[in-house]
Design a protein around this motif. Structure first.
Motif, PDB file in Angstrom:
ATOM      1  N   ARG A 192      -5.084  -7.686  25.463  1.00  0.00           N
ATOM      2  CA  ARG A 192      -4.122  -6.642  25.826  1.00  0.00           C
ATOM      3  C   ARG A 192      -4.221  -6.301  27.309  1.00  0.00           C
ATOM      4  N   LYS A 193      -5.444  -6.308  27.825  1.00  0.00           N
ATOM      5  CA  LYS A 193      -5.634  -6.028  29.257  1.00  0.00           C
ATOM      6  C   LYS A 193      -5.103  -7.168  30.127  1.00  0.00           C
ATOM      7  N   VAL A 194      -5.172  -8.395  29.611  1.00  0.00           N
ATOM      8  CA  VAL A 194      -4.635  -9.541  30.357  1.00  0.00           C
ATOM      9  C   VAL A 194      -3.145  -9.345  30.620  1.00  0.00           C
TER      10      VAL A 194
ATOM     11  N   VAL B 290     -16.380 -12.299  29.066  1.00  0.00           N
ATOM     12  CA  VAL B 290     -17.250 -12.323  30.242  1.00  0.00           C
ATOM     13  C   VAL B 290     -16.755 -13.360  31.249  1.00  0.00           C
ATOM     14  N   VAL B 291     -16.307 -14.513  30.764  1.00  0.00           N
ATOM     15  CA  VAL B 291     -15.790 -15.561  31.646  1.00  0.00           C
ATOM     16  C   VAL B 291     -14.551 -15.063  32.384  1.00  0.00           C
ATOM     17  N   TYR B 292     -13.677 -14.393  31.663  1.00  0.00           N
ATOM     18  CA  TYR B 292     -12.461 -13.846  32.266  1.00  0.00           C
ATOM     19  C   TYR B 292     -12.797 -12.823  33.346  1.00  0.00           C
ATOM     20  N   ASP B 293     -13.705 -11.903  33.046  1.00  0.00           N
ATOM     21  CA  ASP B 293     -14.083 -10.882  34.028  1.00  0.00           C
ATOM     22  C   ASP B 293     -14.737 -11.501  35.254  1.00  0.00           C
ATOM     23  N   PHE B 294     -15.565 -12.534  35.046  1.00  0.00           N
ATOM     24  CA  PHE B 294     -16.212 -13.211  36.168  1.00  0.00           C
ATOM     25  C   PHE B 294     -15.184 -13.888  37.063  1.00  0.00           C
ATOM     26  N   ALA B 295     -14.215 -14.589  36.462  1.00  0.00           N
ATOM     27  CA  ALA B 295     -13.189 -15.269  37.249  1.00  0.00           C
ATOM     28  C   ALA B 295     -12.390 -14.273  38.093  1.00  0.00           C
ATOM     29  N   LEU B 296     -12.071 -13.124  37.516  1.00  0.00           N
ATOM     30  CA  LEU B 296     -11.342 -12.104  38.266  1.00  0.00           C
ATOM     31  C   LEU B 296     -12.174 -11.576  39.435  1.00  0.00           C
ATOM     32  N   LYS B 297     -13.431 -11.306  39.174  1.00  0.00           N
ATOM     33  CA  LYS B 297     -14.306 -10.773  40.214  1.00  0.00           C
ATOM     34  C   LYS B 297     -14.445 -11.758  41.372  1.00  0.00           C
ATOM     35  N   TRP B 298     -14.624 -13.043  41.035  1.00  0.00           N
ATOM     36  CA  TRP B 298     -14.757 -14.064  42.086  1.00  0.00           C
ATOM     37  C   TRP B 298     -13.463 -14.191  42.885  1.00  0.00           C
ATOM     38  N   ALA B 299     -12.326 -14.220  42.200  1.00  0.00           N
ATOM     39  CA  ALA B 299     -11.042 -14.389  42.878  1.00  0.00           C
ATOM     40  C   ALA B 299     -10.741 -13.208  43.796  1.00  0.00           C
TER      41      ALA B 299
ATOM     42  N   PHE C 252      -8.637 -18.488  26.452  1.00  0.00           N
ATOM     43  CA  PHE C 252      -8.036 -17.254  25.940  1.00  0.00           C
ATOM     44  C   PHE C 252      -8.085 -17.141  24.417  1.00  0.00           C
ATOM     45  N   PRO C 253      -7.954 -18.240  23.637  1.00  0.00           N
ATOM     46  CA  PRO C 253      -7.990 -18.089  22.174  1.00  0.00           C
ATOM     47  C   PRO C 253      -9.288 -17.492  21.641  1.00  0.00           C
ATOM     48  N   PHE C 254     -10.364 -17.500  22.444  1.00  0.00           N
ATOM     49  CA  PHE C 254     -11.637 -16.969  21.980  1.00  0.00           C
ATOM     50  C   PHE C 254     -11.969 -15.623  22.617  1.00  0.00           C
ATOM     51  N   MET C 255     -11.016 -15.024  23.306  1.00  0.00           N
ATOM     52  CA  MET C 255     -11.187 -13.674  23.825  1.00  0.00           C
ATOM     53  C   MET C 255     -10.857 -12.665  22.733  1.00  0.00           C
ATOM     54  N   THR C 256     -11.394 -11.480  22.874  1.00  0.00           N
ATOM     55  CA  THR C 256     -11.091 -10.429  21.903  1.00  0.00           C
ATOM     56  C   THR C 256      -9.666  -9.932  22.117  1.00  0.00           C
ATOM     57  N   CYS C 257      -9.090  -9.388  21.055  1.00  0.00           N
ATOM     58  CA  CYS C 257      -7.720  -8.879  21.156  1.00  0.00           C
ATOM     59  C   CYS C 257      -7.634  -7.718  22.147  1.00  0.00           C
TER      60      CYS C 257
END
Length: 547
Positions: free
Chosen positions: A335-337, A293-302, A326-331
């Motif tokens: 892959r999408k990263v 969720v944090v990753y998706d939020f950062a992308l949306k804001w950027a 990133f170590p706590f993101m799902t695999c």
């Protein structure tokens, strides 16, 4: 009236000696150069003006200013510029960057200095206002490295009685308040906007004690979103950022606490500037389902604030990716990263590789890496906390998958003692989703009453994410690590046919009351962590129906 020789901080007070000829050995002449009115913000007081006008007005190349304080000396009618290259006519009279210009006079000239400007071939000269203040060089030197250098720079003129500072008109009141503070240790005007002006002056003349005092007063005021953003800009607009660290930390905490739940729509969060987003994403206490969720939020804001792909890639790579754990993101998300064109390929590859190596480490090694990174973060403000786990709604898991001879996965779930304690009397915690043969599953830990209703106990369940009409049989086994062997010991195993949304598990996994499970000598908490394992196998793959 007897003078007061102390102030609240416990240091001696010399308020009685301020601007007194009887207790002074020098005269400070302050030349006041007319300039544009100071841009102030009412954001600290909750007004509606921009919170960045004040900070932006004061931004300057501080690294150049602090290399060495300039001391300009009047000597026999000429200006002697020490340790500086030659300056063209007219430039020396200006204070272009807002830096402190100090001068020592051999003797008073008797003539008021003037400011001259040459425009269209004509000379326009007007007198520069001068304010004289009696000062004690010992007091000022003790409070300020700037004045210490001024009065001990080794030049003959340093022993003379008169020193001169040239400032802009907008700096007069803050400078006088600063000089008074160095004697008394207190401020007479504590309005928010004026405190910021005094803070800027204290930074210019290196009076750390005044900077900390201003920060203490500002922290005592009710904080708003605008004032918090303004305080975060201080580190970019002043040179001694460490002196305002407590204020900027308080601003970060305010924003992180007010925008901590990223799972809910919140007014204004997408409009925050970069410093605000960094404060939020750096928090350990974000309420999010997972780091995905944090990753998706950062992308949306950027994407919203940086429509230019190259600028967006730069901001994500240099600023925001350091705050994503990133170590706590799902695999699946990792892959999408790797294929996300918003990210620099090198940055994405490095982040994913480090995450996968961390996931592959055993739990005790992960804890060591997290502790080492946490210590590094405390010692270096530029370090990130990528190995430090947040308070995720869905707990991270480590998954090992096999394709043959049957679709199989082994799932490891760790729960801290304090997390388990928070489950009592009827709470539950869920793991992140993991997949077996394309179907999503999750683990959930519960605090239940046993079947007889006699006591609370710890339960563990395996659930399947509801996804249409799916039905197939899974062999499962639950295990937990226990002392003294420290090995994972099988607790329960069985076979269950899942349909959409169903779950299977055990209300009392360890067969003991909750109090015994949570006791300080409980064999199930190794170094304060409960280690659980679930092993799933599909032995009838033909029963799997895709949706």
């Amino acid at each position: 009236m007897e003078p007061d020789f102390s102030h609240p901080s416990g240091d001696p007070s010399f308020e009685f000696a301020f601007n007194s000829s009887n207790f002074s050995d020098r005269v400070l002449r302050i030349e006041i150069v007319p300039g544009p009115p100071e841009i102030r913000s009412d954001a600290v007081g909750g007004g509606g003006t921009s919170s960045f006008s004040w900070a932006g007005h004061r931004k300057r190349r501080r690294e150049e200013i602090k290399k060495e304080t300039e001391f300009k000396v009047y000597n026999s009618g000429h200006i002697l510029d020490c340790n500086q290259p030659d300056i063209e006519d007219g430039v020396a009279d200006e204070n272009q960057d807002g830096e402190a210009v100090a001068m020592i006079e051999e003797s008073p000239s008797g003539d008021e200095p003037s400011q001259c400007s040459d425009s269209s071939g004509s000379m326009d000269c007007s007198p520069v206002p001068v304010k004289s203040v009696y000062i004690s060089s010992a007091i000022l030197a003790a409070k300020s490295p700037f004045f210490y250098k001024l009065f001990s720079n080794g030049m003959q003129e340093s022993d003379q009685r008169h020193a001169t500072l040239r400032i802009n008109a907008s700096e007069e009141a803050p400078l006088m308040e600063l000089l008074s503070f160095m004697y008394s240790g207190k401020l007479s005007n504590t309005s928010p906007s004026f405190l910021l002006d005094v803070l800027s002056a204290a930074d210019k003349y290196e009076v750390v004690s005044c900077m900390k005092h201003c920060c203490q007063l500002l922290r005592s005021l009710p904080m708003t979103k605008d004032s918090a953003l303004l305080y975060l800009e201080l580190s970019a607009s002043i040179s001694m950022a460490s002196a305002v660290q407590t204020l900027t930390d308080a601003a970060k905490d305010f924003l992180a606490n007010n925008f901590r739940d990223l799972t809910k729509p919140q007014d204004g969060i997408m409009d925050l500037p970069l410093v605000g987003i960094e404060a939020i994403l750096s928090s350990d206490n974000l309420q999010v389902a997972s780091e995905d969720v944090v990753y998706d939020f950062a992308l949306k804001w950027a994407r919203r604030h940086y429509p230019n792909p190259e600028e967006r890639k730069e901001i994500l790579g240099s600023r925001l990716c350091q705050l994503i754990r990133f170590p706590f993101m799902t695999c699946r998300k990792l892959r999408k990263v790797l294929i996300n064109t918003d990210l620099d390929h090198e940055v994405a590859s490095k982040s994913v590789l480090e995450a996968l190596f961390f996931k592959a480490e055993p739990p005790h090694r992960q804890k060591t890496l997290a502790a080492a990174r946490d210590e590094s973060s405390n010692n270096n403000s530029n370090s990130n906390r990528s190995y430090v786990e947040r308070a995720y709604k869905y707990r991270p898991v480590k998954v090992v998958e096999f394709e043959s001879p049957h679709p199989q996965c082994i799932v490891f779930l760790d729960l801290k003692r304090e997390e388990c304690a928070g489950l009592h009397p009827s709470g539950r915690v869920y793991s992140q989703a993991f997949h077996l043969a394309g179907q999503g599953f999750f683990l959930s830990a519960h605090c239940n009453m046993d079947q007889q209703g006699s006591w609370h106990c710890f339960g563990l369940f395996l659930g399947m994410q509801e996804k249409g009409s799916v039905s197939f049989t899974v062999d499962y086994e639950f295990a937990a690590r226990a002392r003294p062997s420290g090995e994972l010991v099988s607790k329960y195993k069985g076979s269950y046919t899942f349909t959409g949304g169903k779950a299977v598990g055990y209300r009392n996994l360890f067969g003991i009351p909750w109090t015994s499970f949570m006791a300080t000598d409980s064999p199930y908490f190794i170094n304060g962590v409960l280690h659980l394992r679930a092993e799933l196998t599909i032995k009838q793959p033909q029963q799997l129906q895709t949706c």
